[in-house]
Scaffold this active site. Structure first.
Site, PDB file in Angstrom:
ATOM      1  N   GLY A  10       0.811  -1.168   0.063  1.00 55.74           N
ATOM      2  CA  GLY A  10      -0.039  -0.044  -0.222  1.00 55.74           C
ATOM      3  C   GLY A  10       0.984   1.174  -0.140  1.00 55.74           C
ATOM      4  O   GLY A  10       2.036   1.184  -0.394  1.00 55.74           O
ATOM      5  N   SER A  11       0.415   2.493   0.604  1.00 54.36           N
ATOM      6  CA  SER A  11       0.906   3.598   0.572  1.00 54.36           C
ATOM      7  C   SER A  11       2.234   3.622   1.097  1.00 54.36           C
ATOM      8  O   SER A  11       3.015   4.817   0.725  1.00 54.36           O
ATOM      9  CB  SER A  11       0.039   4.623   1.226  1.00 54.36           C
ATOM     10  OG  SER A  11      -1.359   4.489   0.979  1.00 54.36           O
ATOM     11  N   VAL A  12       2.977   2.593   1.710  1.00 57.59           N
ATOM     12  CA  VAL A  12       4.321   2.706   2.056  1.00 57.59           C
ATOM     13  C   VAL A  12       4.961   2.647   0.760  1.00 57.59           C
ATOM     14  O   VAL A  12       6.257   3.326   0.843  1.00 57.59           O
ATOM     15  CB  VAL A  12       4.601   1.298   3.058  1.00 57.59           C
ATOM     16  CG1 VAL A  12       5.883   1.220   2.985  1.00 57.59           C
ATOM     17  CG2 VAL A  12       3.912   1.355   4.267  1.00 57.59           C
TER      18      VAL A  12
END
Lengths: 189, 594
Positions: free
Chosen positions: B299-301
């Protein structure tokens, strides 16, 4: 004619040698027995040390230490404001040279974290801390130097009849009440 | 003793002739010579004497030589053990110990006894079984009797007895039973390091974890294996992850604490944990080490890496910006933001508010090739190397299309292990060097083989951006006071078994490093399938679930590792969520038209 002096001498020497040999052999046997026993003891000890090391590690499980500390020690987690540099400490009373708190002590030297400062400066939007915002370490120093202001007596949720009987523990420098940790029944022996 | 006589015996020839004088001597003495039978007898006696003398001489010589040999040359029979044993030295075991970086014992071998029976020598199987069952209550009389009545000459009864059981069985005095001294592996810290250290089977052969990857090494030497793990940090990480998992009712959790400079892994946790002391009780679904064997779309990581890529390639600068009002349409897909913003966002703001649209825009400005190249350099596209067995390889899209580039930029469509993510983060913050991760303690002054994955300047910019995310962006709950945490939240939808993404199953993660001015440690926390609670206003995002874990871990571990807290750095929370006053140089780059 048969028993001459030299014969006697050799016979005597022979007897002495035999006796000495027997004694040495016996002593060696005895020492060997002791050596074997000592070696066995060393082996047993090493085995015990080995097992005890495992047990020591088992007893030092961090979760067990944490549980025991929570139960038996009045300790709190170390937070950032509790940590400071020696150079950031206020001067000792004898170094104040007659100046009083009212005049204001010399400002404690504070290290401005050189790497951080340099790093901030390189950034396009380097921020500076607004003047009013709290500063955990600076505030601690300031609170230490300020004459003890009357602090409102903090009512902790756990304070019962026993707590009010004698005054709550206070910080000897600032006079601020120390944090009170709820106690367990098992501790109040 | 010579006999004195007047007779002079002189050598004569066999016929009596004197060889010297011949006839009468000058003093008128007679020469007497012997011959005939008497002479022969004398000769025989002399020869026998000579032979006997020679034999005795040889025999004495042999005895003398042997004496000299025994006394001077050989030391056989002398106990030679005297030099070796010392109480300080470690016990010789079949398998070496495993220690943590501070010397705490993580796995050791203990001597135990194992009970076996020779059923043919057992006189009364029923009585013996009843007596044994009293000492070993976990066995039934019937099963013991069946074992003792077997038609073999060897059967195990129980292996790995405690000393007390051994003594009690010995006291029973049952004929046909005997003990074998064996060694058993013991893990003092149990489930805390279950996945990491692993365990061995009954024959002391490593099955999973370090026990398996270092099986040969551990068996071959008596020197302990010193790992890079710090027991205290491992406890802190696993404790906080466990708390978060219970609080958010997750099905699992994983976490890594990595030394950003050396690549040493200080803690590596995967929940639910497994107990290496009782491997038979481990449920099948707990075996997976989520940190190294599970692959997840993070995800946004991943926006950290996308932003670093865009900055490194020069596709954007820190003061560029994009319009994020409109979702991006690609074919039948639509890329939206979780919390849509309107208008222009600068690059820092895109990362701050975790805008998918903005990240896609800047990735497309750099291009697919650049993304692949950069992610490969960060080690995100290949199987990582670590001293653990069965490391998972990342799952790449079969064909890397434009839509894949877009989704991968915000962490969907490329599944990697948390280990890879943490290692890549270390490279982002340590000045751009990708250091190989390791579970073994590095020696002081060891030279590291590291690849330069990005420039120092990009790393510097990323440090500032990551700190900003925690100061003002979605990672506010990770802000451990004084320790300058920087990081990025991530909330990824999990794949649905029926295809597509599941609605309510997600992975909340937080990827961070601290202290951000000179990063020393990378901390990654990940909770699998957290359920939203009322307290979190029905969010179960990385910022709500995983960021507090990181904060707690940092606050607890930093004093232990000697990270100095610094004053300042505080920031008014009320300003959170407000756009930054960053001068934007809006070129108005759009990819929506593609």
């Amino acid at each position: 004619m048969i028993l001459r002096w030299s014969t006697l001498f050799w016979l005597g020497l022979f007897a002495a040698a035999v006796g000495l040999l027997f004694q040495i052999a016996h002593a060696v046997e005895d020492l060997e027995g002791r050596l074997r026993a000592t070696q066995e003891q060393i082996h047993r000890d090493r085995e015990a040390v080995h097992v005890l090391r495992a047990e020591w590690s088992y007893l030092n499980r961090p979760e067990r230490i944490a549980r025991l500390a929570e139960r038996h020690l009045q300790m709190m987690p170390l937070t950032a404001p509790n940590i400071s540099r020696i150079s950031a400490l206020p001067p000792r009373p004898e170094d104040m040279e007659g100046r009083t708190f009212a005049e204001g002590p010399p400002p404690p030297p504070r290290r401005p974290a050189p790497e951080l400062a340099g790093w901030r400066a390189q950034m396009p939007q380097a921020e500076t801390r607004p003047a009013d915002t709290p500063d955990p370490i600076g505030d601690l120093v300031a609170a230490t130097l300020r004459p003890a202001a009357p602090q409102p007596v903090a009512k902790t949720p756990s304070s019962g009849a026993r707590e009010t009987a004698h005054a709550a523990p206070r910080n000897p420098v600032t006079g601020a009440p120390l944090p009170v940790r709820p106690r367990f029944v098992s501790e109040s022996r | 003793m010579r006999r004195r006589s007047d007779v002079r015996i002189t050598p004569t020839t066999p016929c009596g002739m004197d060889l010297h004088q011949g006839g009468m001597g000058p003093q008128g003495a007679w020469t007497v010579s012997l011959d005939g039978q008497r002479k022969a007898a004398l000769e025989v006696g002399r020869t026998r004497l000579l032979v006997a003398g020679a034999i005795f001489l040889l025999a004495f010589l042999a005895v003398g030589l042997r004496l000299a040999d025994l006394a001077l040359l050989s030391e056989t029979g002398e106990p030679r053990r005297a030099a070796t044993p010392s109480a300080a030295e470690a016990l010789e075991t079949q398998r070496a110990e495993i220690l943590d970086r501070n010397g705490q014992v993580l796995a050791t071998t203990l001597p135990t006894s194992s009970l076996y029976a020779d059923p043919q020598k057992v006189i009364d199987p029923q009585g013996a079984a009843m007596a044994l069952a009293r000492v070993l209550p976990e066995y039934s009389v019937a099963s013991l009797q069946a074992k003792l009545s077997l038609d073999t000459s060897f059967t195990w009864i129980k292996r790995g007895l405690t000393p007390r059981e051994t003594a009690r069985i010995n006291r029973l005095g049952i004929p046909g039973l005997d003990f074998v001294r064996e060694e058993r592996r013991f893990y003092p810290h149990g489930p805390l390091l279950g996945h990491l250290v692993g365990y061995t089977n009954i024959d002391n052969v490593g099955q999973i974890g370090l026990e398996r990857s270092f099986d040969e090494v551990l068996r071959g030497r008596n020197e302990p294996l010193r790992t890079s793990v710090d027991l205290r940090i491992q406890h802190i990480l696993s404790d906080e992850l466990g708390k978060a998992m219970r609080e958010w009712r997750g099905i699992g959790a994983a976490g890594i604490v990595l030394d950003a400079q050396t690549g040493e892994i200080l803690a590596l946790a995967s929940l639910p944990s497994i107990d290496p002391n009782a491997p038979e009780t481990i449920p099948d679904d707990a075996f997976l080490n989520r940190a190294t064997q599970g692959v997840y779309e993070m995800g946004s990581v991943f926006k950290v890496f996308s932003t670093a890529m865009a900055l490194e390639t020069g596709a954007v600068g820190l003061t560029d910006g994009y319009d994020v009002s409109e979702p991006i349409r690609v074919g039948r897909h639509r890329i939206r933001d979780f919390k849509p913003k309107t208008g222009m966002l600068t690059i820092p703001e895109i990362l701050l508010f975790s805008s998918n649209i903005g990240t896609v825009h800047m990735t497309m400005a750099a291009g697919t090739e650049a993304q692949q190249r950069f992610f490969r350099r960060l080690g995100l596209l290949e199987r990582p190397s670590l001293e653990l067995p069965d490391l998972a390889a990342p799952k790449l899209p079969p064909i890397w299309r434009e839509i894949n580039t877009m989704t991968i930029s915000y962490g969907h469509g490329l599944a990697v292990t948390p280990l890879q993510t943490a290692r890549a983060m270390a490279a982002v913050v340590n000045g751009g060097q990708l250091v190989p991760a390791t579970l073994l303690k590095r020696s002081r002054g060891e030279r590291l083989v590291a690849e330069q994955a990005m420039s120092r300047e990009t790393s510097q910019k990323m440090k500032w951006l990551l700190r900003l995310v925690v100061e003002r962006g979605t990672g506010g709950f990770a802000d451990a006071k004084g320790y300058r945490v920087g990081g990025k939240t991530g909330t990824a939808d999990k794949l649905d078994p029926n295809g597509g993404y599941a609605e309510n199953r997600r992975i909340a993660s937080f990827l961070s490093a601290f202290p951000m001015d000179a990063p020393r440690y990378v901390v990654l926390a990940m909770i699998d399938e957290p359920k939203p609670t009322e307290y979190s206003h029905n969010y179960a995002t990385g910022g709500w679930v995983a960021a507090p874990v990181v904060k707690a871990v940092v606050e607890r571990m930093a004093p232990l590792l000697g990270v100095e807290p610094l004053a300042g750095e505080t920031f008014d929370r009320h300003e959170q969520g407000q756009p930054l006053a960053i001068p934007a140089n809006l070129a108005g780059r759009h990819v929506a038209s593609r």
